[in-house]
Design a protein around this motif. Structure first.
Motif, PDB file in Angstrom:
ATOM      1  N   ILE A 292      34.353  55.677  54.740  1.00  0.00           N
ATOM      2  CA  ILE A 292      33.545  54.488  54.413  1.00  0.00           C
ATOM      3  C   ILE A 292      32.864  54.747  53.065  1.00  0.00           C
ATOM      4  CG2 ILE A 292      31.472  53.168  55.102  1.00  0.00           C
ATOM      5  CD1 ILE A 292      33.614  52.635  57.137  1.00  0.00           C
TER       6      ILE A 292
ATOM      7  N   ASN B 266      31.456  51.711  51.160  1.00  0.00           N
ATOM      8  CA  ASN B 266      30.453  50.645  51.068  1.00  0.00           C
ATOM      9  C   ASN B 266      30.094  50.140  52.459  1.00  0.00           C
ATOM     10  OD1 ASN B 266      30.368  50.450  48.158  1.00  0.00           O
ATOM     11  ND2 ASN B 266      32.461  49.670  48.311  1.00  0.00           N
TER      12      ASN B 266
ATOM     13  N   ARG C 120      30.128  47.287  53.740  1.00  0.00           N
ATOM     14  CA  ARG C 120      31.012  46.248  54.316  1.00  0.00           C
ATOM     15  C   ARG C 120      32.405  46.799  54.678  1.00  0.00           C
ATOM     16  NH1 ARG C 120      30.424  41.220  50.289  1.00  0.00           N
ATOM     17  NH2 ARG C 120      31.710  40.149  51.837  1.00  0.00           N
ATOM     18  N   ASP C 121      32.636  48.080  54.451  1.00  0.00           N
ATOM     19  CA  ASP C 121      33.946  48.686  54.742  1.00  0.00           C
ATOM     20  C   ASP C 121      34.172  48.889  56.239  1.00  0.00           C
ATOM     21  OD1 ASP C 121      34.298  48.993  52.054  1.00  0.00           O
ATOM     22  OD2 ASP C 121      34.074  51.188  52.052  1.00  0.00           O
TER      23      ASP C 121
ATOM     24  N   THR D 286      33.110  51.721  61.260  1.00  0.00           N
ATOM     25  CA  THR D 286      32.612  50.534  60.563  1.00  0.00           C
ATOM     26  C   THR D 286      31.390  50.897  59.725  1.00  0.00           C
ATOM     27  OG1 THR D 286      31.301  50.029  62.529  1.00  0.00           O
ATOM     28  CG2 THR D 286      33.376  48.846  62.290  1.00  0.00           C
TER      29      THR D 286
ATOM     30  N   SER E 135      29.705  45.771  58.291  1.00  0.00           N
ATOM     31  CA  SER E 135      30.991  45.244  58.774  1.00  0.00           C
ATOM     32  C   SER E 135      30.710  44.439  60.043  1.00  0.00           C
ATOM     33  CB  SER E 135      31.947  46.394  59.100  1.00  0.00           C
ATOM     34  OG  SER E 135      33.104  45.887  59.723  1.00  0.00           O
TER      35      SER E 135
ATOM     36  N   SER F 249      36.517  41.978  43.466  1.00  0.00           N
ATOM     37  CA  SER F 249      37.212  43.041  44.195  1.00  0.00           C
ATOM     38  C   SER F 249      37.988  44.011  43.312  1.00  0.00           C
ATOM     39  CB  SER F 249      38.147  42.422  45.244  1.00  0.00           C
ATOM     40  OG  SER F 249      39.085  41.579  44.628  1.00  0.00           O
TER      41      SER F 249
ATOM     42  N   TYR G 176      43.696  50.030  44.993  1.00  0.00           N
ATOM     43  CA  TYR G 176      43.324  50.318  46.389  1.00  0.00           C
ATOM     44  C   TYR G 176      44.437  51.070  47.113  1.00  0.00           C
ATOM     45  CZ  TYR G 176      39.373  47.173  45.972  1.00  0.00           C
ATOM     46  OH  TYR G 176      38.202  46.594  45.587  1.00  0.00           O
TER      47      TYR G 176
ATOM     48  N   ARG H 256      41.204  52.381  54.390  1.00  0.00           N
ATOM     49  CA  ARG H 256      39.858  51.817  54.207  1.00  0.00           C
ATOM     50  C   ARG H 256      39.998  50.339  53.863  1.00  0.00           C
ATOM     51  NH1 ARG H 256      35.874  50.715  50.019  1.00  0.00           N
ATOM     52  NH2 ARG H 256      37.330  51.300  48.370  1.00  0.00           N
TER      53      ARG H 256
ATOM     54  N   PRO I 131      37.935  47.285  52.518  1.00  0.00           N
ATOM     55  CA  PRO I 131      36.696  46.749  51.958  1.00  0.00           C
ATOM     56  C   PRO I 131      36.471  45.310  52.440  1.00  0.00           C
ATOM     57  CG  PRO I 131      38.205  47.524  50.233  1.00  0.00           C
ATOM     58  CD  PRO I 131      38.984  47.435  51.502  1.00  0.00           C
ATOM     59  N   TYR I 132      35.265  44.819  52.347  1.00  0.00           N
ATOM     60  CA  TYR I 132      34.930  43.442  52.765  1.00  0.00           C
ATOM     61  C   TYR I 132      35.499  43.152  54.159  1.00  0.00           C
ATOM     62  CZ  TYR I 132      34.314  43.229  47.694  1.00  0.00           C
ATOM     63  OH  TYR I 132      33.945  43.494  46.410  1.00  0.00           O
ATOM     64  N   SER I 133      35.303  44.082  55.067  1.00  0.00           N
ATOM     65  CA  SER I 133      35.915  43.940  56.396  1.00  0.00           C
ATOM     66  C   SER I 133      35.238  42.838  57.198  1.00  0.00           C
ATOM     67  CB  SER I 133      35.839  45.258  57.146  1.00  0.00           C
ATOM     68  OG  SER I 133      34.489  45.579  57.424  1.00  0.00           O
TER      69      SER I 133
END
Ligand SMILES: NC(=O)c1ccc[n+]([C@@H]2O[C@H](COP(=O)([O-])OP(=O)(O)OC[C@H]3O[C@@H](n4cnc5c(N)ncnc54)[C@H](O)[C@@H]3O)[C@@H](O)[C@H]2O)c1
Ligand SMILES: [Zn+2]
Ligand SMILES: [Zn+2]
Length: 414
Positions: free
Chosen positions: A22, A24, A26-27, A69, A73, A106, A136, A145, A147-149
């Motif tokens: 993880i 960030n 939001r990951d 998470t 997330s 992104s 990525y 991973r 992102p923005y999950s």
């Protein structure tokens, strides 16, 4: 963990690499269960997409189970989700317009310069697809991973198996958006170049959207047969002059809309394509847009041109005058995947779209390098490859898909 990595032209390896973490809030981290190889991966395999680096983890079509998470997330451990190939923040000007593949947040600053230079603006991020689009790490791996999950992945119900939902990550929405971009009106005749996975899903979508006729063009018999099974009329481009055939089939008018599901690596021994091939070999050009040229020339006056096929740079001998004089409308783009996942998942649940008919092969992640070679060299007998990690639950379906039936019959007749 184990992952498929790019090491140069026609050099994909399975390597042991560090597990993702993880980064960030939001990951989320997903344990990948199924991942597919896409026609877009062939452009990387053939070395046509700039800014790949040796060791980059491949793969943008994948799904799996949430194992970790970040604090922001909205996913929960144990949930099963499919991840759109487009990495999108959900909050920017573009994401708010549902133009997710154009996300402005992104693409990290250290990689956005290249796209700024080449495209005029920063491109959005994408998994496993070069540093032009964020660099990525992809999902042809045991873990990934995401992102923005909180905005990307779609949680899928347990009664649908991986093969039924995996293609929500890319090719199903891509075929759908391709048909949507063709602005189909009831009664229309739509011509589709390329009967790979994207073409096949574009054909299925066009028929659902009310096209009266779909005409599919390719040269691989198995792929053409799959198109025919969906309800398309077919043109084998080695056996007919495509433009003449389309004119004849439409009373001289031409199709109302044309869809280019081939992209930058058109096959064919036409003069324009041979010239493109020579230039591409000498690194003087990236595009071989023979199918797109043919599509523009075939389209009826005032018709629409939809281009889901991927292009990377500047195209030579592009029929600009024909586009203008005939008054054609062009719509294209990397798919805004997040816009389509929910409605398409509903259609899968209702049995309105078929997602598994085109799968020809299942293999392990470890067999990835070999599968890339088959996917590149044997497109007639490899219509879609799904890789399963050791974490995939349950045995793969014993019954044959329509693609497997057709290929099996061809091989027994050979
Ligand atoms: N816009 C997006 O977001 C998006 C997403 C996924 C894939 N794509 C792109 O869509 C394209 C198709 O993807 P795919 O997975 O189906 O690839 P694929 O390589 O499996 O299929 C391409 C098909 O085009 C056919 N073809 C080649 N030259 C042709 C010609 N001159 N006329 C007619 N057919 C011809 C090939 O025989 C093949 O069957 C690729 O360019 C891919 O990168 C775009
Ligand atoms: Zn793809
Ligand atoms: Zn955004």
């Amino acid at each position: 963990m184990r992952a498929l990595t790019w090491h140069g032209r026609h050099d994909v390896r399975v390597d042991t690499v560090p597990d993702p973490e993880i980064v960030n809030p939001r990951d989320a981290i997903l344990k990948v269960t199924s991942t597919a190889i896409c026609g877009s991966d062939l452009h990387l395999y053939d070395g046509y997409i700039p800014t790949m680096r040796a060791g980059d983890i491949l793969g943008h079509e994948f799904m799996g189970e949430v194992v970790e998470t970040g604090s922001k997330s909205t996913l929960k451990k144990g949930q099963r989700g499919v991840v759109p190939f487009t990495v999108s923040c959900g909050d920017c000007f573009f994401c708010k317009k549902q133009q997710f593949s154009a996300c402005d947040n992104s693409n990290p600053s250290e990689t956005s310069d290249a796209s700024m230079m080449l495209m005029g603006h920063e491109m959005g991020g994408a998994f496993g697809y070069a540093h032009l689009t964020g660099g990525y790490a992809g999902g042809q791996a045991e873990y990934v991973r995401v992102p923005y999950s909180d905005v990307g992945p779609i949680v899928v119900p347990d009664h649908l198996d991986d093969d039924q939902v995996l293609f929500l990550s890319d090719i199903l929405p891509t075929g759908w958006m391709a048909a949507e971009n063709a602005q189909i009106e009831p009664g229309d005749t739509i011509a589709v170049w390329g009967c790979g996975p994207v073409g096949l899903f574009a054909i299925q979508s066009a028929l659902i959207m009310g096209a009266a006729r779909v005409i599919a063009i390719d040269h691989f018999p198995t792929r053409l047969e799959l198109a025919k099974k969906l309800g398309a009329e077919i043109i084998h481009y080695h056996q007919a002059n495509v433009r003449d055939a389309l004119n004849e089939m439409t009373g001289g008018i031409g199709p109302d809309a044309v869809i280019d599901c081939v992209g930058m690596e058109s096959h064919g021994l036409t003069i324009d394509n041979i010239a493109d091939q020579v230039k591409a070999q000498l690194y003087l050009a990236t595009e071989r847009p023979h199918a797109l040229r043919q599509a523009i020339l075939s389209c009826r006056k005032g018709g629409r041109v939809s281009i889901p096929g991927v292009y990377g740079g500047f195209a030579d001998k592009f029929p600009l005058g024909q586009l203008m004089e005939k008054g054609l409308t062009v719509k294209t783009g990397q798919t805004h995947v997040q816009k389509y996942t929910k409605p398409l998942l509903e259609m899968i649940e209702e049995g309105k779209v078929d997602t598994t008919f085109l799968i020809s092969h299942h293999a392990s992640l470890e067999a990835g390098p070999e599968m890339y070679k088959h996917w590149h060299d044997e497109q007639n007998s490899y219509t879609k490859i799904v890789l399963k990690t050791a974490m995939a639950k349950g045995a793969v379906e014993e019954t044959r898909t329509p693609a497997q039936e057709i290929i099996h019959r061809e091989m027994s007749n050979a």
